[in-house]
Design an enzyme around this catalytic site. Structure first.
Site, mmCIF file in Angstrom:
data_model
loop_
_atom_site.group_PDB
_atom_site.id
_atom_site.type_symbol
_atom_site.label_atom_id
_atom_site.label_comp_id
_atom_site.label_asym_id
_atom_site.label_seq_id
_atom_site.Cartn_x
_atom_site.Cartn_y
_atom_site.Cartn_z
ATOM 1 N N ASP A 129 9.101 -6.330 -13.448
ATOM 2 C CA ASP A 129 8.682 -6.203 -12.063
ATOM 3 C C ASP A 129 9.279 -4.887 -11.557
ATOM 4 O O ASP A 129 10.133 -4.285 -12.216
ATOM 5 C CB ASP A 129 9.201 -7.406 -11.267
ATOM 6 C CG ASP A 129 8.916 -7.294 -9.780
ATOM 7 O OD1 ASP A 129 7.795 -6.888 -9.421
ATOM 8 O OD2 ASP A 129 9.817 -7.589 -8.985
ATOM 9 N N ASP A 186 9.749 -3.799 -7.569
ATOM 10 C CA ASP A 186 10.551 -3.949 -6.354
ATOM 11 C C ASP A 186 11.671 -4.965 -6.568
ATOM 12 O O ASP A 186 11.434 -6.070 -7.078
ATOM 13 C CB ASP A 186 9.669 -4.411 -5.193
ATOM 14 C CG ASP A 186 8.678 -3.340 -4.761
ATOM 15 O OD1 ASP A 186 8.958 -2.157 -4.973
ATOM 16 O OD2 ASP A 186 7.616 -3.700 -4.215
ATOM 17 N N ASP A 218 7.380 -1.073 -0.301
ATOM 18 C CA ASP A 218 6.514 -1.072 0.891
ATOM 19 C C ASP A 218 7.353 -1.054 2.161
ATOM 20 O O ASP A 218 7.143 -0.231 3.058
ATOM 21 C CB ASP A 218 5.614 -2.316 0.886
ATOM 22 C CG ASP A 218 4.586 -2.301 -0.229
ATOM 23 O OD1 ASP A 218 4.217 -1.197 -0.683
ATOM 24 O OD2 ASP A 218 4.138 -3.385 -0.631
ATOM 25 N N ASP A 222 11.956 -10.871 -9.663
ATOM 26 C CA ASP A 222 12.744 -11.465 -8.580
ATOM 27 C C ASP A 222 11.920 -12.319 -7.626
ATOM 28 O O ASP A 222 12.419 -13.265 -7.031
ATOM 29 C CB ASP A 222 13.428 -10.363 -7.765
ATOM 30 C CG ASP A 222 12.419 -9.629 -6.888
ATOM 31 O OD1 ASP A 222 12.385 -9.885 -5.668
ATOM 32 O OD2 ASP A 222 11.631 -8.828 -7.417
#
Length: 276
Positions: free
Chosen positions: A9, A11, A20, A179
């Site tokens: 992943d 972020d 974002d 996460d």
């Protein structure tokens, strides 16, 4: 080359924030973002916010500069370079967008470590405005997964990668790191012999803790970049050792071989400690 696919992943996994939110907050558009948040899906909202930034004179260069300041744990880049050097196939599976991810990976000097980036399209149009589109065109059809947001089912991505590897006639082991709640669906797609590394006390960890037995993969949590590096390298070394034992490449005395096999077995056991 190690027969290991490591899926990251982005972020709050490779970087230590949500890209974002980072861009919106750093450029001073948090209030507008919060006002619009209840009115549309996240992916559509980020595209609209990029339009607002452009309309108010914010440039692509400003957005890129903000992205380059995104926080990253000091052990993340060395960890990625190390596992790439070991011959692992590294890929990104993220609900961010291509422009954000490539800008940061290039800045960190690790873009070439990844063979593939699976994420929402992000590109600069002819007017100089950043466009963010959905990975799945949810306006025309649904991906059919009740666990994932409408714009991207990471489980579909994992199934496609698994099928591609299988079509090549190769047997590879997978390690998935993430996460968020969107990382739960792909975790369920992993097979016995694979590993999932959920970030402890984050949404995917909470979902896994509800019923760890739903997962076939071994579960090994991590809390920060330092622990991510340590756990990931240990799992990769475990897989490499096991594969050498199976193929007969590891030549040793019976006693030593037995000890190695036992250590590999112990490392393979799920390390998840479910909160009481």
């Amino acid at each position: 080359m190690a027969d290991i696919v490591v899926l990251f992943d982005f972020d709050k996994t490779i970087i230590d924030c949500d890209s974002d939110n980072w861009v919106v907050d750093e450029l001073g558009f948090t209030d507008l973002f919060n006002e619009l948040l209840p009115t549309m899906p996240w992916n559509s909202l980020i595209d609209k916010m990029m339009g607002e930034l452009h309309a108010r004179g914010r440039t692509i260069e400003e957005i890129a500069d903000v992205l380059k300041r995104a926080p990253v744990h000091p052990r993340i880049v060395p960890a990625i370079k190390s596992i790439h050097a070991l011959g692992c196939d590294l890929r990104v599976v993220s609900d961010a967008n291509l422009f954000f991810i490539e800008t940061i990976l290039n800045h960190l000097g690790i873009r070439e470590c990844f063979s593939e980036i699976n994420t929402n399209p992000g590109f600069v149009d002819e007017e100089g405005r950043l466009r963010i589109l959905p990975f799945h065109d949810f306006k025309s059809s649904s991906h059919g997964c009740g666990l994932c947001p409408p714009n991207m089912c990471k489980g579909v991505v994992i199934e496609r990668i698994q099928a591609s590897v299988s079509a090549e006639g190769k047997k590879k082991r997978f390690i998935y790191l993430g996460d968020g709640s969107g990382d739960y669906c792909p975790s369920l797609k992993l097979l016995e012999g694979d590993f999932v590394m959920p970030r402890k006390n984050y949404p995917v960890w909470d979902l896994i803790c509800r019923n760890p037995m739903l997962l076939k993969a071994g579960i090994h949590e991590w809390t920060d970049g330092e622990e991510l590096e340590r756990v990931l390298l240990r799992l990769i070394n475990t897989i490499i050792t096991e594969e050498k034992i199976k193929s007969g490449q590891l030549i040793s005395s019976d006693c030593k071989l037995q000890n190695i096999a036992l250590s590999a077995h112990e490392a393979r056991l799920p390390a998840l400690r479910v909160p009481q």
